[in-house]
Design a protein around this motif. Structure first.
Motif, PDB file in Angstrom:
ATOM      1  N   GLY A 201       2.683 -22.360   5.667  1.00  0.00           N
ATOM      2  CA  GLY A 201       2.537 -20.914   5.856  1.00  0.00           C
ATOM      3  C   GLY A 201       1.245 -20.439   5.231  1.00  0.00           C
ATOM      4  O   GLY A 201       0.342 -19.981   5.917  1.00  0.00           O
ATOM      5  N   SER A 202       1.119 -20.600   3.913  1.00  0.00           N
ATOM      6  CA  SER A 202      -0.121 -20.164   3.255  1.00  0.00           C
ATOM      7  C   SER A 202      -1.217 -21.220   3.370  1.00  0.00           C
ATOM      8  O   SER A 202      -2.399 -20.887   3.333  1.00  0.00           O
ATOM      9  CB  SER A 202       0.139 -19.838   1.786  1.00  0.00           C
ATOM     10  N   ILE A 203      -0.821 -22.481   3.460  1.00  0.00           N
ATOM     11  CA  ILE A 203      -1.817 -23.524   3.718  1.00  0.00           C
ATOM     12  C   ILE A 203      -1.245 -24.549   4.703  1.00  0.00           C
ATOM     13  O   ILE A 203      -0.031 -24.662   4.870  1.00  0.00           O
ATOM     14  CB  ILE A 203      -2.286 -24.260   2.436  1.00  0.00           C
ATOM     15  N   VAL A 204      -2.180 -25.272   5.340  1.00  0.00           N
ATOM     16  CA  VAL A 204      -1.810 -26.373   6.227  1.00  0.00           C
ATOM     17  C   VAL A 204      -2.479 -27.628   5.687  1.00  0.00           C
ATOM     18  O   VAL A 204      -3.653 -27.596   5.319  1.00  0.00           O
ATOM     19  CB  VAL A 204      -2.301 -26.134   7.678  1.00  0.00           C
ATOM     20  N   VAL A 205      -1.704 -28.720   5.593  1.00  0.00           N
ATOM     21  CA  VAL A 205      -2.239 -29.992   5.101  1.00  0.00           C
ATOM     22  C   VAL A 205      -2.061 -31.037   6.194  1.00  0.00           C
ATOM     23  O   VAL A 205      -1.027 -31.075   6.868  1.00  0.00           O
ATOM     24  CB  VAL A 205      -1.506 -30.424   3.821  1.00  0.00           C
ATOM     25  N   ASP A 216     -14.337 -57.902  17.056  1.00  0.00           N
ATOM     26  CA  ASP A 216     -15.757 -57.851  17.356  1.00  0.00           C
ATOM     27  C   ASP A 216     -16.478 -58.290  16.101  1.00  0.00           C
ATOM     28  O   ASP A 216     -16.341 -57.688  15.042  1.00  0.00           O
ATOM     29  CB  ASP A 216     -16.144 -56.419  17.737  1.00  0.00           C
ATOM     30  N   THR A 217     -17.250 -59.357  16.198  1.00  0.00           N
ATOM     31  CA  THR A 217     -17.840 -59.937  14.996  1.00  0.00           C
ATOM     32  C   THR A 217     -19.178 -59.321  14.635  1.00  0.00           C
ATOM     33  O   THR A 217     -19.806 -59.713  13.658  1.00  0.00           O
ATOM     34  CB  THR A 217     -18.040 -61.452  15.186  1.00  0.00           C
ATOM     35  N   ARG A 218     -19.644 -58.370  15.422  1.00  0.00           N
ATOM     36  CA  ARG A 218     -20.887 -57.717  15.035  1.00  0.00           C
ATOM     37  C   ARG A 218     -20.654 -56.973  13.722  1.00  0.00           C
ATOM     38  O   ARG A 218     -19.535 -56.523  13.434  1.00  0.00           O
ATOM     39  CB  ARG A 218     -21.339 -56.747  16.142  1.00  0.00           C
ATOM     40  N   THR A 219     -21.672 -56.792  12.942  1.00  0.00           N
ATOM     41  CA  THR A 219     -21.493 -56.326  11.570  1.00  0.00           C
ATOM     42  C   THR A 219     -20.911 -54.934  11.456  1.00  0.00           C
ATOM     43  O   THR A 219     -20.133 -54.652  10.557  1.00  0.00           O
ATOM     44  CB  THR A 219     -22.842 -56.334  10.819  1.00  0.00           C
ATOM     45  N   ASN A 220     -21.292 -54.049  12.337  1.00  0.00           N
ATOM     46  CA  ASN A 220     -20.919 -52.662  12.065  1.00  0.00           C
ATOM     47  C   ASN A 220     -20.008 -52.026  13.107  1.00  0.00           C
ATOM     48  O   ASN A 220     -19.860 -50.820  13.165  1.00  0.00           O
ATOM     49  CB  ASN A 220     -22.181 -51.800  11.922  1.00  0.00           C
ATOM     50  N   LEU A 221     -19.415 -52.834  13.973  1.00  0.00           N
ATOM     51  CA  LEU A 221     -18.526 -52.251  14.982  1.00  0.00           C
ATOM     52  C   LEU A 221     -17.166 -52.938  14.931  1.00  0.00           C
ATOM     53  O   LEU A 221     -17.064 -54.126  14.657  1.00  0.00           O
ATOM     54  CB  LEU A 221     -19.107 -52.426  16.383  1.00  0.00           C
ATOM     55  N   GLY A 222     -16.137 -52.199  15.214  1.00  0.00           N
ATOM     56  CA  GLY A 222     -14.792 -52.755  15.366  1.00  0.00           C
ATOM     57  C   GLY A 222     -14.174 -53.185  14.057  1.00  0.00           C
ATOM     58  O   GLY A 222     -14.797 -53.220  12.999  1.00  0.00           O
ATOM     59  N   GLY A 223     -12.884 -53.477  14.110  1.00  0.00           N
ATOM     60  CA  GLY A 223     -12.134 -54.042  13.004  1.00  0.00           C
ATOM     61  C   GLY A 223     -12.221 -53.263  11.712  1.00  0.00           C
ATOM     62  O   GLY A 223     -13.103 -53.510  10.886  1.00  0.00           O
ATOM     63  N   GLY A 224     -11.323 -52.310  11.510  1.00  0.00           N
ATOM     64  CA  GLY A 224     -11.353 -51.575  10.249  1.00  0.00           C
ATOM     65  C   GLY A 224     -10.249 -50.548  10.171  1.00  0.00           C
ATOM     66  O   GLY A 224      -9.427 -50.421  11.081  1.00  0.00           O
ATOM     67  N   ASP A 225     -10.234 -49.861   9.012  1.00  0.00           N
ATOM     68  CA  ASP A 225      -9.245 -48.818   8.779  1.00  0.00           C
ATOM     69  C   ASP A 225      -9.961 -47.486   8.601  1.00  0.00           C
ATOM     70  O   ASP A 225     -11.017 -47.422   7.973  1.00  0.00           O
ATOM     71  CB  ASP A 225      -8.446 -49.099   7.506  1.00  0.00           C
ATOM     72  N   GLY A 226      -9.371 -46.449   9.152  1.00  0.00           N
ATOM     73  CA  GLY A 226      -9.927 -45.118   8.979  1.00  0.00           C
ATOM     74  C   GLY A 226      -8.899 -44.166   8.403  1.00  0.00           C
ATOM     75  O   GLY A 226      -7.697 -44.314   8.663  1.00  0.00           O
ATOM     76  N   PHE A 227      -9.391 -43.232   7.589  1.00  0.00           N
ATOM     77  CA  PHE A 227      -8.517 -42.242   6.967  1.00  0.00           C
ATOM     78  C   PHE A 227      -9.107 -40.857   7.144  1.00  0.00           C
ATOM     79  O   PHE A 227     -10.328 -40.689   7.114  1.00  0.00           O
ATOM     80  CB  PHE A 227      -8.378 -42.494   5.461  1.00  0.00           C
ATOM     81  N   GLY A 228      -8.252 -39.881   7.294  1.00  0.00           N
ATOM     82  CA  GLY A 228      -8.704 -38.497   7.310  1.00  0.00           C
ATOM     83  C   GLY A 228      -7.745 -37.619   6.550  1.00  0.00           C
ATOM     84  O   GLY A 228      -6.526 -37.851   6.560  1.00  0.00           O
ATOM     85  N   LEU A 229      -8.294 -36.620   5.852  1.00  0.00           N
ATOM     86  CA  LEU A 229      -7.463 -35.673   5.119  1.00  0.00           C
ATOM     87  C   LEU A 229      -8.035 -34.278   5.320  1.00  0.00           C
ATOM     88  O   LEU A 229      -9.258 -34.098   5.313  1.00  0.00           O
ATOM     89  CB  LEU A 229      -7.474 -35.982   3.615  1.00  0.00           C
ATOM     90  N   GLY A 230      -7.135 -33.298   5.469  1.00  0.00           N
ATOM     91  CA  GLY A 230      -7.626 -31.946   5.652  1.00  0.00           C
ATOM     92  C   GLY A 230      -6.692 -30.930   5.051  1.00  0.00           C
ATOM     93  O   GLY A 230      -5.483 -31.163   4.913  1.00  0.00           O
ATOM     94  N   ILE A 231      -7.299 -29.809   4.666  1.00  0.00           N
ATOM     95  CA  ILE A 231      -6.503 -28.689   4.162  1.00  0.00           C
ATOM     96  C   ILE A 231      -7.140 -27.414   4.680  1.00  0.00           C
ATOM     97  O   ILE A 231      -8.371 -27.295   4.720  1.00  0.00           O
ATOM     98  CB  ILE A 231      -6.421 -28.709   2.614  1.00  0.00           C
ATOM     99  N   ALA A 232      -6.317 -26.486   5.130  1.00  0.00           N
ATOM    100  CA  ALA A 232      -6.839 -25.232   5.655  1.00  0.00           C
ATOM    101  C   ALA A 232      -5.912 -24.098   5.242  1.00  0.00           C
ATOM    102  O   ALA A 232      -4.708 -24.298   5.068  1.00  0.00           O
ATOM    103  CB  ALA A 232      -6.946 -25.287   7.181  1.00  0.00           C
ATOM    104  N   ALA A 233      -6.500 -22.925   5.030  1.00  0.00           N
ATOM    105  CA  ALA A 233      -5.703 -21.776   4.605  1.00  0.00           C
ATOM    106  C   ALA A 233      -6.078 -20.551   5.427  1.00  0.00           C
ATOM    107  O   ALA A 233      -7.247 -20.159   5.450  1.00  0.00           O
ATOM    108  CB  ALA A 233      -5.934 -21.494   3.116  1.00  0.00           C
ATOM    109  N   PRO A 234      -5.118 -19.943   6.132  1.00  0.00           N
ATOM    110  CA  PRO A 234      -5.376 -18.682   6.806  1.00  0.00           C
ATOM    111  C   PRO A 234      -5.313 -17.525   5.809  1.00  0.00           C
ATOM    112  O   PRO A 234      -4.423 -17.475   4.968  1.00  0.00           O
ATOM    113  CB  PRO A 234      -4.232 -18.599   7.817  1.00  0.00           C
ATOM    114  N   ILE A 235      -6.308 -16.642   5.871  1.00  0.00           N
ATOM    115  CA  ILE A 235      -6.348 -15.462   5.001  1.00  0.00           C
ATOM    116  C   ILE A 235      -6.619 -14.281   5.922  1.00  0.00           C
ATOM    117  O   ILE A 235      -7.764 -13.949   6.177  1.00  0.00           O
ATOM    118  CB  ILE A 235      -7.460 -15.597   3.943  1.00  0.00           C
ATOM    119  N   GLY A 236      -5.567 -13.686   6.428  1.00  0.00           N
ATOM    120  CA  GLY A 236      -5.725 -12.646   7.448  1.00  0.00           C
ATOM    121  C   GLY A 236      -6.352 -13.251   8.683  1.00  0.00           C
ATOM    122  O   GLY A 236      -5.900 -14.285   9.177  1.00  0.00           O
ATOM    123  N   ALA A 237      -7.442 -12.631   9.169  1.00  0.00           N
ATOM    124  CA  ALA A 237      -8.110 -13.152  10.355  1.00  0.00           C
ATOM    125  C   ALA A 237      -9.002 -14.350  10.036  1.00  0.00           C
ATOM    126  O   ALA A 237      -9.527 -14.991  10.936  1.00  0.00           O
ATOM    127  CB  ALA A 237      -8.948 -12.052  11.010  1.00  0.00           C
TER     128      ALA A 237
END
Lengths: 305, 305, 305
Positions: A201-205, A216-237
């Motif tokens: 209500g006051s915040i969204v997580v 994919d054995t190339r150095t920088n593509l494929g194979g991995g874990d990703g994480f995301g975190l977010g927090i948002a708060a409505p204050i009127g408009a």
């Protein structure tokens, strides 16, 4: 006259994108300028014929349209009824439809922490759209819905045959979603993603995890874990929020990529908002071969019609 | 459903353009075939969100669309209210919006005397449109209105950063307008234009002067003075008119270019007219490297929807 | 707001086209995905201004639009009234408008027997559309209507100046039509076509003959006779039908090309149908240099809005 609806969106403002351009006019920073046609015909007994053509993104800086004016965002026809809904054509993936909700700033192109490191909630395991899909969604069972899609090989280099299944569940303030993805051609990209969001209500997580099993054995593509975190708060408009994303790599887990996003939106109406956002990314490990250390900011207006 | 408006224009007929093609079907001789979407959302307290997508010109001879189907004529979003109006994106320049009125035949592509010698009332100091503009217009103060626009460098070769200011004033039968223009990149094209028009009821008289300060030492481009004169008379549903234009060059003022246009329009309604027009140009001095001595004529229909 | 109508069509399903692709998603098998704008303005005294923009075909597999998003299907403006109707621009030929009715499955792209051997009822003597036409149609006199079109050379390689005249007559269950065609440039393709259809209520029978007089000495193009036969039967919301087509060649009449089509359609409404169709072609004589011996099938949905 038919029951067709014309709709669209426009986003323009001032700012500086990731990648070192000068400060200037920006477009599609917080949304995606587009236009489309959609409609639904009642065939009786709860059966409906549905369609959607959608074209974009439209760069307001010069009026150019992505995909050379094609309906590259949506081009499908289908049926819906008590059995659920079926779509045939080019459309957004089940992942896009289920997981996008876990980016609390609408997977904004310009500032999204997830997108900055190639980890968009709505498309990291493939494009956010897929050619030549047959996509089926169950009816909504008290908040629970399953989507599956299969795409035949469409003879293009970039869009290969694939299969996806996604599930979403919503009850009270809670939304959870998950997707499994299999790309069946050369790249053999497979993986899964999970997300959860709670609206206090006051915040969204919101939280988001994705696993990319790409061999994919190339150095920088494929194979991995990703994480995301977010927090948002409505204050009127107003809505203010902060989001972070992190991506590692199976072969070199310490060299991850990290991105942050700070955003504030002010609703002028249900269809129009002013926005301000800033982002920071550190991808010196070249996990996505992207922006190294970089910053972005933008202010503007987003209008839907 | 939203309040979006679909609009457009079509122009087709028979004739012969400047440049020596055979007589045949013509399109966009008296107007510009196009289609667009525009809308306005009331945000309360007199504030409005506005947008416009416009695509063209559409060649009716083969259905081809200028700019490969992009919204290359209008692609902007903005706000308006008691403060005036603000637009961000690609749109017509202040010059186009203020000076076009001094061409009494609507800056018709096929026969315009001004356009025949590269001196279009609506765009001689730059294109009639500009990428990546932020354009502001004051409210209309008893007929007086000021427009200013600034365009950031949009990283294209042809549309560089620029600034323009234009003023218009209308009272009774009188309309006057002026514009100053500065292009801030390599071409360094700067200049100004002034126009006046008086509607006596039975006839309308218009005059136009423009000064191009471009420091371009090539023989036939930049640096010169342009003049335009026009007279038109409405006779019931008919309007007939005659216009002339002259352009000299700072380095060789005697070798000017001259063009004449004779036109007649018959209104079938507010949205539809039949037209006939003829033009003669003498640019043997290659002031614009254009048509040398040449003639044109066209008859056709122009319909707006 | 104007009286513009937005309309269109979408076709998608599963199948295998002629030409050996794998079974997969198909689009535009039984119809042509498209969108368009059309309108009509009442000018008084029975006079109307009319226009049409139409874009397609749209491939639902990837959203791509034929002709790069141009209005390559229809782009014309005109007048109609008690004198008949006049159109100027790019549009379908008189042949297309008159002869298409003799293909009982709507000249479906995927399965049409006539199209499989290059003998489309709606366009075998030229394209089904023509640039830069002035086309005139008489009023309908008790079922009789004449159409003539002349196209000026539009300076493109593929669409040369041409002239066509077509006549159609409809009374009770009978429809007959004929067209003569003359292409006035290098290819010198001329010819004529005749068709007749009778609706017995329980079945519809259609026949079609065309003569191509092209003086082209290459082995497999031009100069020959074409025949088409079709029968269809409505059974409630179903329609089933069978069609055959044959094409010979003046220089080697025994080596003709033959094609068959079996189709079934189920109407869900006036605007939406499910379809199934299969085709077989034998063009081992390379009469059209086409598919040799090949088969096709498709099932799908066609929706109009």
């Amino acid at each position: 006259q038919s029951n067709v609806v014309i709709y669209g969106e426009l986003d323009a403002g001032i700012g500086q994108r990731y990648s070192g351009e000068d400060v200037g006019m920006i477009s599609n920073y917080a949304g995606t300028s587009r236009w489309g046609l959609r409609g639904s015909e009642d065939l009786g007994n709860g059966l409906k014929a549905n369609f959607n053509f959608e074209s974009g993104s439209i760069e307001l800086g010069d009026g150019s349209v992505g995909g050379s004016g094609s309906f590259n965002r949506q081009a499908w026809v289908g049926l819906s009824g008590s059995f659920g809904s079926l779509m045939v054509g080019r459309t957004t993936t089940p992942q896009n439809r289920v997981m996008g909700t876990f980016d609390l700033n609408g997977t904004a192109d310009g500032s999204s922490a997830l997108k900055a490191i190639g980890l968009a909630a709505n498309g990291n395991l493939g494009g956010s759209r897929q050619n030549a899909q047959v996509q089926y969604a169950t009816p909504n069972f008290n908040g629970l819905q399953l989507r599956v899609a299969y795409a035949t090989n469409d003879n293009t280099e970039t869009d290969k045959a694939f299969a996806q299944a996604a599930v979403s569940y919503k009850t009270g303030g809670l939304t959870i979603g998950g997707v499994i993805h299999k790309k069946m051609n050369d790249a053999q990209r497979t993986g899964y993603a999970l997300g959860a969001k709670y609206d206090f209500g006051s915040i969204v997580v919101s939280g988001f995890y994705t696993r990319d099993e790409t061999e994919d054995t190339r150095t920088n593509l494929g194979g991995g874990d990703g994480f995301g975190l977010g927090i948002a708060a409505p204050i009127g408009a107003f809505t203010v929020g902060l989001q972070a994303a992190y991506l590692n790599h199976d072969n070199n887990a310490v060299d991850g990529a990290t991105a942050y996003e700070l955003f504030g939106n002010y609703s002028l109406s249900k269809r129009t908002k002013l926005y301000a956002a800033a982002g920071y990314v550190n991808d010196e490990a070249e996990r996505r071969g992207g922006y190294k250390e970089d910053t972005t900011f933008g202010i503007g207006i987003l209008h839907k019609f």
